[in-house]
Design an enzyme around this catalytic site. Structure first.
Site, PDB file in Angstrom:
ATOM      1  CG  HIS A   4      -0.195   0.298   2.375  1.00  0.00           C
ATOM      2  ND1 HIS A   4       0.609  -0.663   3.094  1.00  0.00           N
ATOM      3  CD2 HIS A   4      -0.172   1.273   3.214  1.00  0.00           C
ATOM      4  CE1 HIS A   4       1.016   0.169   4.068  1.00  0.00           C
ATOM      5  NE2 HIS A   4       0.851   1.121   4.252  1.00  0.00           N
TER       6      HIS A   4
HETATM    7  C1  UD1 Z   1      -1.672   5.809   5.935  1.00  0.00           C
HETATM    8  C2  UD1 Z   1      -0.054   6.136   6.305  1.00  0.00           C
HETATM    9  C3  UD1 Z   1       0.948   4.976   6.037  1.00  0.00           C
HETATM   10  C4  UD1 Z   1       0.533   3.994   6.950  1.00  0.00           C
HETATM   11  C5  UD1 Z   1      -0.846   3.522   6.206  1.00  0.00           C
HETATM   12  C6  UD1 Z   1      -1.525   2.351   7.210  1.00  0.00           C
HETATM   13  C7  UD1 Z   1       0.422   8.639   6.040  1.00  0.00           C
HETATM   14  C8  UD1 Z   1       1.289   9.459   5.038  1.00  0.00           C
HETATM   15  N1  UD1 Z   1       0.501   7.233   5.392  1.00  0.00           N
HETATM   16  O1  UD1 Z   1      -1.141   5.484   4.219  1.00  0.00           O
HETATM   17  O2  UD1 Z   1       2.099   5.516   6.791  1.00  0.00           O
HETATM   18  O3  UD1 Z   1       1.301   2.769   6.584  1.00  0.00           O
HETATM   19  O4  UD1 Z   1      -1.696   4.750   6.645  1.00  0.00           O
HETATM   20  O5  UD1 Z   1      -2.674   1.657   6.442  1.00  0.00           O
HETATM   21  O6  UD1 Z   1      -0.166   9.058   6.741  1.00  0.00           O
HETATM   22  N2  UD1 Z   1      -9.010   5.479   2.263  1.00  0.00           N
HETATM   23  C9  UD1 Z   1     -10.066   4.688   2.394  1.00  0.00           C
HETATM   24  N3  UD1 Z   1     -10.717   4.216   3.696  1.00  0.00           N
HETATM   25  C10 UD1 Z   1     -10.202   4.603   4.884  1.00  0.00           C
HETATM   26  C11 UD1 Z   1      -8.988   5.291   4.655  1.00  0.00           C
HETATM   27  C12 UD1 Z   1      -8.441   5.694   3.538  1.00  0.00           C
HETATM   28  O7  UD1 Z   1     -10.793   4.437   1.372  1.00  0.00           O
HETATM   29  O8  UD1 Z   1     -10.453   4.277   5.904  1.00  0.00           O
HETATM   30  C13 UD1 Z   1      -8.680   5.658   0.998  1.00  0.00           C
HETATM   31  C14 UD1 Z   1      -8.865   7.125   0.520  1.00  0.00           C
HETATM   32  O9  UD1 Z   1      -9.138   7.095  -0.739  1.00  0.00           O
HETATM   33  C15 UD1 Z   1      -7.432   7.865   1.117  1.00  0.00           C
HETATM   34  C16 UD1 Z   1      -6.427   6.752   0.602  1.00  0.00           C
HETATM   35  O10 UD1 Z   1      -7.305   5.468   1.018  1.00  0.00           O
HETATM   36  O11 UD1 Z   1      -7.407   8.891   0.049  1.00  0.00           O
HETATM   37  C17 UD1 Z   1      -5.026   6.735   1.333  1.00  0.00           C
HETATM   38  O12 UD1 Z   1      -5.462   6.947   2.729  1.00  0.00           O
HETATM   39  P1  UD1 Z   1      -4.508   7.594   3.587  1.00  0.00           P
HETATM   40  O13 UD1 Z   1      -4.886   7.783   5.201  1.00  0.00           O
HETATM   41  O14 UD1 Z   1      -4.229   9.108   2.866  1.00  0.00           O
HETATM   42  O15 UD1 Z   1      -3.295   6.923   3.501  1.00  0.00           O
HETATM   43  P2  UD1 Z   1      -2.652   5.502   3.719  1.00  0.00           P
HETATM   44  O16 UD1 Z   1      -2.484   4.829   2.160  1.00  0.00           O
HETATM   45  O17 UD1 Z   1      -4.011   4.770   4.119  1.00  0.00           O
END
Ligand code: UD1
Length: 360
Positions: A203
């Site tokens: 991821h």
């Molecule tokens: C984040 C952390 C990463 C960690 C990971 C654990 C940062 C910069 N990155 O990455 O270090 O390893 O969490 O999983 O903080 N989304 C959903 N549902 C959710 C949350 C997110 O659909 O509950 C989707 C959204 O489209 C979002 C994308 O996933 O834009 C990315 O989520 P985000 O929280 O920005 O970063 P992660 O890739 O989860």
């Protein structure tokens, strides 16, 4: 003593499970959930399974760019901290929620305690690396998982107090491993047999946001000579949805089973039974070591360098030939050294926090 804990992501819920219950024996803890992870399968299931006290406050701030997300969290945290008037703010790891908690707290002149301080990849292109460095330099109490992290902080001359406490995620993995190993149903549900499959997670923005890197990841997974289970993180799911030809290749890859993200116990059960873990997660590298499962890390570097030095983790980046060769190697024989504090890191965090501020 009043502690405000800021959490928001899946790995932080696991880390809080090692600390919150113990901390509440000696302090008034209030937890703020930023909302960075909001899907039940990335959030609620962890609170339920791990028995973490439900957050007292929820900010509902998820999605968006790193800058936008962090800025919205900062704006929302300022009035929360002004109202709560904590003696210390506790943050975990290296996510946008970590950085926002640390900066909001430092700006409110409240000391910051950072659990998992000092981890470094030395790759400033990673958002997590920026979050770690900035959080550490804003922190008063730096609680490290490993001696390598302590050495990193010494080199950077941070101002706060540095302590080696061990790894709180290891506490939780060790405590829940026996329960997870009883969940043989999880393997049956995923159509795999113990010792015969590879578990995959991927991821990191560096692996899935760049279409060329994503294509290399897909090619590597197509080349796997063993059955594999791949719980797909929402970020990866979104990138695959934007590249339907890659999504189709993965769907068609023989022996590869794509699933929704898993809860903690199901993930640990699948990891316990796996032949090998293929991952770009930090936490899963440690969990594999603790469970005695060889790990191939889908990056060219790792913060958890001691797992590599111990011979249980190989950095393969996204190179199929390197990964296939490493898949054939068996791990070292003999006892694994205790690298992460023997399941007592949470107690040490509680004791250091209790010592740093008076009870009101
Ligand atoms: C984040 C952390 C990463 C960690 C990971 C654990 C940062 C910069 N990155 O990455 O270090 O390893 O969490 O999983 O903080 N989304 C959903 N549902 C959710 C949350 C997110 O659909 O509950 C989707 C959204 O489209 C979002 C994308 O996933 O834009 C990315 O989520 P985000 O929280 O920005 O970063 P992660 O890739 O989860």
């Amino acid at each position: 003593m009043r502690v405000t804990t800021v959490i928001g992501n899946r790995p932080q819920f696991v880390k809080a499970a090692a600390v919150s219950g113990r901390l509440r024996e000696v302090a008034d803890e209030m937890t703020i959930h930023t909302g960075q992870h909001y899907d039940d399968e990335l959030s609620a299931v962890f609170f339920d399974e791990l028995g973490i006290p439900p957050p007292e406050r929820e900010l509902g701030i998820g999605s968006g760019t790193n800058t936008d997300q962090t800025a919205r969290m900062l704006a929302a945290l300022a009035p929360e901290l002004a109202a709560a008037r904590p003696d210390v703010v506790l943050v975990y790891g290296d996510t946008n929620s970590t950085l926002a908690g640390a900066v909001a707290s430092a700006q409110a002149a409240v000391p910051v305690a950072h659990v998992e301080a000092g981890m470094r990849s030395f790759d400033r292109a990673m958002p997590e690396e920026l979050n770690r460095v900035l959080t550490d330099h804003a922190s008063s109490l730096l609680l490290c998982s490993t001696p390598a992290a302590v050495a990193n902080l010494e080199r950077e001359s941070v101002l706060g107090e540095v302590h080696l406490v061990g790894d709180v995620m290891a506490d939780v993995a060790l405590a829940f491993a026996p329960l997870a190993q009883e969940r043989s149903r999880t393997l049956v549900e995923h159509g795999v047999e113990a010792g015969e499959y590879v578990l995959v997670t991927a991821h990191r923005a560096g692996n899935v946001d760049d279409p060329a890197r994503l294509e290399r990841l897909v090619a590597l997974l197509e080349a796997l000579p063993f059955p594999a289970v791949f719980p797909v993180h929402p970020r990866t799911r979104a990138r695959l949805a934007a590249a339907p030809e890659l999504a189709e290749r993965l769907e068609r890859a023989s022996g590869l089973r794509l699933t929704r993200p898993l809860g903690y116990l199901d993930f640990l059960a699948l990891l316990s039974g796996a032949r090998t873990l293929l991952t770009d997660s930090g936490g899963a590298q440690k969990e594999a070591y603790l469970l005695g499962v060889p790990c191939l890390t889908l990056r060219d570097r790792t913060e958890w360098i001691e797992t590599v030095e111990a011979g249980w983790n190989t950095l393969v980046d996204l190179d199929p030939a390197t990964a296939l060769a490493a898949l054939e190697r068996r791990p070292p024989s003999g006892e694994r050294t205790d690298l992460y504090g023997g399941g007592r890191a949470g107690e040490r965090v509680r004791d250091l926090l209790a010592a740093c501020a008076p009870r009101r």
